[in-house]
Design an enzyme around this catalytic site. Structure first.
Site, mmCIF file in Angstrom:
data_model
loop_
_atom_site.group_PDB
_atom_site.id
_atom_site.type_symbol
_atom_site.label_atom_id
_atom_site.label_comp_id
_atom_site.label_asym_id
_atom_site.label_seq_id
_atom_site.Cartn_x
_atom_site.Cartn_y
_atom_site.Cartn_z
ATOM 1 N N ARG A 273 0.789 -10.277 -9.716
ATOM 2 C CA ARG A 273 2.004 -9.551 -9.792
ATOM 3 C C ARG A 273 3.220 -10.582 -9.872
ATOM 4 O O ARG A 273 4.053 -11.083 -9.119
ATOM 5 C CB ARG A 273 2.109 -8.698 -8.409
ATOM 6 C CG ARG A 273 1.010 -7.674 -8.108
ATOM 7 C CD ARG A 273 1.017 -7.243 -6.723
ATOM 8 N NE ARG A 273 0.182 -6.390 -6.581
ATOM 9 C CZ ARG A 273 -0.197 -5.728 -5.448
ATOM 10 N NH1 ARG A 273 0.541 -5.841 -4.484
ATOM 11 N NH2 ARG A 273 -1.414 -4.777 -5.199
ATOM 12 N N SER B 243 -2.115 -1.286 3.140
ATOM 13 C CA SER B 243 -1.513 0.071 2.531
ATOM 14 C C SER B 243 -2.572 0.898 2.104
ATOM 15 O O SER B 243 -3.535 0.590 1.406
ATOM 16 C CB SER B 243 -0.674 -0.356 1.201
ATOM 17 O OG SER B 243 -0.306 1.104 0.786
ATOM 18 N N ASP C 117 -2.241 0.590 -11.283
ATOM 19 C CA ASP C 117 -1.605 0.920 -10.307
ATOM 20 C C ASP C 117 0.029 0.546 -10.514
ATOM 21 O O ASP C 117 0.180 -0.489 -10.672
ATOM 22 C CB ASP C 117 -1.844 0.371 -8.828
ATOM 23 C CG ASP C 117 -1.380 0.538 -7.647
ATOM 24 O OD1 ASP C 117 -0.279 1.376 -7.853
ATOM 25 O OD2 ASP C 117 -1.581 0.066 -6.681
ATOM 26 N N GLU D 169 2.320 -6.862 7.601
ATOM 27 C CA GLU D 169 1.501 -5.695 6.908
ATOM 28 C C GLU D 169 0.075 -6.224 6.345
ATOM 29 O O GLU D 169 0.366 -7.060 5.469
ATOM 30 C CB GLU D 169 2.437 -5.039 5.698
ATOM 31 C CG GLU D 169 1.631 -4.073 5.130
ATOM 32 C CD GLU D 169 2.137 -3.455 4.017
ATOM 33 O OE1 GLU D 169 1.661 -3.025 2.629
ATOM 34 O OE2 GLU D 169 3.468 -3.424 3.778
ATOM 35 N N GLN E 25 -7.298 -9.060 -2.576
ATOM 36 C CA GLN E 25 -7.400 -7.884 -1.489
ATOM 37 C C GLN E 25 -8.768 -7.300 -1.647
ATOM 38 O O GLN E 25 -9.308 -7.265 -2.500
ATOM 39 C CB GLN E 25 -6.303 -6.957 -1.379
ATOM 40 C CG GLN E 25 -6.360 -6.161 -2.622
ATOM 41 C CD GLN E 25 -4.983 -5.137 -2.483
ATOM 42 O OE1 GLN E 25 -3.932 -5.517 -2.060
ATOM 43 N NE2 GLN E 25 -5.266 -3.754 -3.141
ATOM 44 N N ASP F 190 1.135 2.530 6.247
ATOM 45 C CA ASP F 190 0.982 0.918 6.190
ATOM 46 C C ASP F 190 0.558 0.669 7.751
ATOM 47 O O ASP F 190 0.984 1.148 8.797
ATOM 48 C CB ASP F 190 2.317 0.243 5.819
ATOM 49 C CG ASP F 190 2.532 0.440 4.290
ATOM 50 O OD1 ASP F 190 1.756 0.819 3.726
ATOM 51 O OD2 ASP F 190 3.785 0.305 4.174
#
Length: 323
Positions: free
Chosen positions: A98, A240, A45, A237, A113, A224
């Site tokens: 990340r 997504s 991704d 948030e 997640q 979102d």
């Protein structure tokens, strides 16, 4: 309100309850997923397009591999390989690094997640269908919160099931002189639970609400999910998500982004040749959800990661106990 050990137990409880509710509402089956992939597979991704994945050389393979940023593309391939049926899907635990993330109290370089994906019909590629699925996820979050509050009465989170739907263009016109993040704050403070759609799409003034990779979500059919966090006074948030690209939208978005070279990758070829099922999917932050539902001020209270010296000192002064 919860000490370290109580917090660890509450995190496990939160994740277990939410998984059960989400899987039932969306008809999902848990599967295993990879931590790393070959770069040439095209399965990683690209997120907003500016982040670079952690990669390393595997001597026994004589090849480099990349740690996944998310499983947005891998899941669609898995649905085909596992022979899932129409309107059924999968979810999995996704763990990623990340390294380019800007660290603050809600962002970490360690990402955990629930990645989920389910097969849909072409006639389901509509805003109405997208909204229905969004509402199911919101319901799952709020129902989980209610269970947690029964178990831990000191927690006073108050979330609304009434989702306010608005496109990024409508939001821009509502607050034309504000930044995208300021717009999110204002709309969430007013409506509490919000779904901002069409993320990545070019707005009428030439801007975009937020960057989104061109090769997994259809920019006309994504968005979102945001909850207003009263404890921190921020838009929070949680997810997504979106209806995934078909051949037409993938070709269009790759051309807009100037990424035509990706069309030669295996995954993109399969989409362009209609060899993959049409799907809807997304990611739901595990630490994010725990942080929101357990009324935590810092994501480090619900996950074990690394932080700079200033953050550690500030948290210690504020009696914020990081894991």
């Amino acid at each position: 309100m919860l000490n370290l050990l109580e917090t660890e137990k509450a995190i496990k409880f939160t994740k277990d309850i939410f998984e059960q509710i989400l899987a039932k509402k969306l008809k999902l089956t848990r599967v295993s997923a990879p931590l790393f992939v070959y770069k040439e597979s095209g399965l990683n991704d690209d997120l907003s397009g500016k982040e670079s994945p952690v990669n390393f050389y595997v001597p026994s393979l004589e090849r480099n591999v990349e740690i996944e940023h998310s499983l947005a593309k891998w899941k669609r391939n898995a649905l085909l390989r596992y022979n899932f049926k129409m309107h059924e899907g999968l979810y999995t635990d996704m763990n990623a690094i990340r390294k380019d993330e800007n660290l603050d109290n809600i962002h970490s370089i360690y990402v955990d997640q629930w990645d989920w994906e389910k097969i849909i019909l072409r006639e389901n590629r509509t805003e109405e269908y997208l909204r229905n699925v969004v509402q199911l996820i919101v319901d799952a979050v709020v129902e989980t919160s209610n269970v947690i509050k029964q178990k831990y009465p000191s927690i006073a989170v108050n979330l609304s099931k009434n989702t306010f739907f608005i496109s990024s263009e409508e939001l821009r016109k509502m607050y034309p002189n504000k930044t995208p993040k300021e717009r999110e704050y204002l709309i969430c403070k007013e409506h509490k639970t919000v779904f901002v759609s069409q993320i990545g799409k070019i707005l009428e003034d030439g801007s975009i609400h937020d960057k989104r990779s061109p090769d997994y979500d259809d920019w006309d059919l994504n968005g979102d999910i945001l909850f207003y966090d009263e404890f921190l006074d921020i838009p929070f948030e949680i997810s997504s998500m979106g209806i995934r690209v078909d051949a037409e939208s993938l070709d269009k978005q790759l051309n807009i982004q100037g990424c035509q070279s990706r069309k030669q990758l295996d995954y993109h070829q399969m989409v362009l040749n209609d060899q993959l099922p049409l799907t809807i999917g997304g990611g739901i932050g595990q630490s994010r959800l725990s942080m929101l539902l357990l009324e935590k001020a810092h994501i480090g209270e619900v996950q074990s990661s690394i932080w700079d010296k200033e953050t550690l000192e500030l948290c210690q002064k504020a009696n914020i106990k990081l894991l």
